[in-house]
Design an enzyme around this catalytic site. Structure first.
Site, mmCIF file in Angstrom:
data_model
loop_
_atom_site.group_PDB
_atom_site.id
_atom_site.type_symbol
_atom_site.label_atom_id
_atom_site.label_comp_id
_atom_site.label_asym_id
_atom_site.label_seq_id
_atom_site.Cartn_x
_atom_site.Cartn_y
_atom_site.Cartn_z
ATOM 1 N N HIS A 65 0.850 -1.195 0.000
ATOM 2 C CA HIS A 65 0.000 0.000 0.000
ATOM 3 C C HIS A 65 0.890 1.252 0.000
ATOM 4 C CE1 HIS A 65 -3.562 -2.188 1.895
ATOM 5 N NE2 HIS A 65 -2.571 -2.940 2.349
ATOM 6 N N HIS A 81 -2.636 -3.205 -3.234
ATOM 7 C CA HIS A 81 -4.020 -3.028 -2.769
ATOM 8 C C HIS A 81 -4.963 -2.914 -3.969
ATOM 9 C CE1 HIS A 81 -6.682 -0.877 0.479
ATOM 10 N NE2 HIS A 81 -7.107 -2.087 0.195
ATOM 11 N N ASP A 131 -3.675 2.232 -4.821
ATOM 12 C CA ASP A 131 -2.318 2.095 -4.273
ATOM 13 C C ASP A 131 -1.749 0.678 -4.484
ATOM 14 O OD1 ASP A 131 -4.310 1.350 -2.263
ATOM 15 O OD2 ASP A 131 -2.712 1.323 -0.778
ATOM 16 N N GLU A 138 2.663 -0.739 4.375
ATOM 17 C CA GLU A 138 2.450 0.602 3.836
ATOM 18 C C GLU A 138 3.796 1.238 3.528
ATOM 19 O OE1 GLU A 138 -0.440 2.221 3.354
ATOM 20 O OE2 GLU A 138 -1.928 1.216 4.647
HETATM 21 ZN ZN LIG Z 1 -4.107 0.541 0.580
#
Ligand SMILES: [Zn+2]
Length: 185
Positions: free
Chosen positions: A37, A158, A168, A119
Site C-alpha cells: 500500500h 491493494h 495504491d 504501507e
Molecule cells: Zn491501501
C-alpha cells in the site's frame, strides 16, 4: 540496514507502535498473501507522526481538515516504511491488521484474514525512495522466509485486491525494480 529477523510475529530491533486495530486471525497457518500500500498524512506530506497516531486511533481532527474526514476510520497495517526506509511495526504478523477492507484475491474474499499489509509512505504523485525499495525488499525476504506460503505470485498491490476502490501503491511503484531487488537477495 541490519539483517531483519522476526520472532513470534514481531520484527526484532525495529520501531514498534502498538495499534489496537487488529483481530486474531480466524484460521491457523493461513498467512499466504503480501499486500503493498501507500499512505501519507496529510495527503502528499511526509514526515511527522500522523500515520502512527492514525493507526492508533489517536489522530487529532483539529490539526488538518483531512483528519476530520478520516478520524473515525479504524485501520492499521502490519508495517510502515517511511521515506528514509525506516520500519515501524503496528500489528503482530500473526494477527490480522485492518488494511485491505473489502477485497478479493484469487476468488477468496476478506484478504485481511490471510495477508500481511505493508504501507510505504508515499502517494500517487511522486516516486518512492531508493531507501524504501531497499527496506521493502529485505522486509519481504524475511516475511517470505517466515511465512513460506507467501510466494512471489502472491505479492500484490491493494489495487489488485480492491480494484474498484483502491489505486495504491499507484503509478510510481516500480514492480520490476522491486522484483529485481528480491531476485538479488
Ligand atoms: Zn491501501
Amino acid at each position: 540496514m541490519n539483517i531483519l529477523n522476526i520472532e513470534n510475529g514481531w520484527l526484532l530491533e525495529q520501531k514498534q507502535v502498538i495499534s489496537p486495530h487488529f483481530d486474531p486471525r480466524p484460521f491457523n497457518d493461513d498467512i499466504s498473501l503480501l499486500v503493498i500500500h501507500y499512505i501519507s498524512l496529510p495527503p502528499d506530506e511526509f514526515g511527522g507522526d500522523f500515520i502512527d497516531r492514525f493507526f492508533q486511533g489517536k489522530l487529532d481532527p483539529t490539526e488538518h481538515p483531512y483528519f476530520e474526514e478520516i478520524k473515525d476510520l479504524k485501520v492499521s497495517a502490519h508495517c510502515l516504511i517511511n521515506r528514509q526506509g525506516k520500519i515501524t511495526q503496528y500489528v503482530n504478523f500473526n494477527d490480522m491488521a485492518w488494511h485491505a477492507g473489502v477485497s478479493c484475491f484469487d476468488g477468496r474474499e476478506k484478504c485481511n484474514q490471510f495477508s500481511i499489509g505493508i504501507e510505504l509512505e508515499g502517494s500517487n504523485n511522486q516516486p518512492f525512495t531508493q531507501a524504501q525499495y531497499q527496506t521493502l525488499a529485505q522486509l519481504t525476504q524475511v516475511i517470505m522466509q517466515t511465512y513460506p506460503k507467501i510466494t512471489p505470485e502472491r505479492i500484490v498491490g491493494h489495487c489488485d485486491i480492491a480494484p474498484e476502490r483502491k489505486i495504491d501503491p499507484g503509478q510510481y511503484f516500480d514492480w520490476k525494480y522491486y522484483q529485481y531487488l528480491l531476485s538479488q537477495i
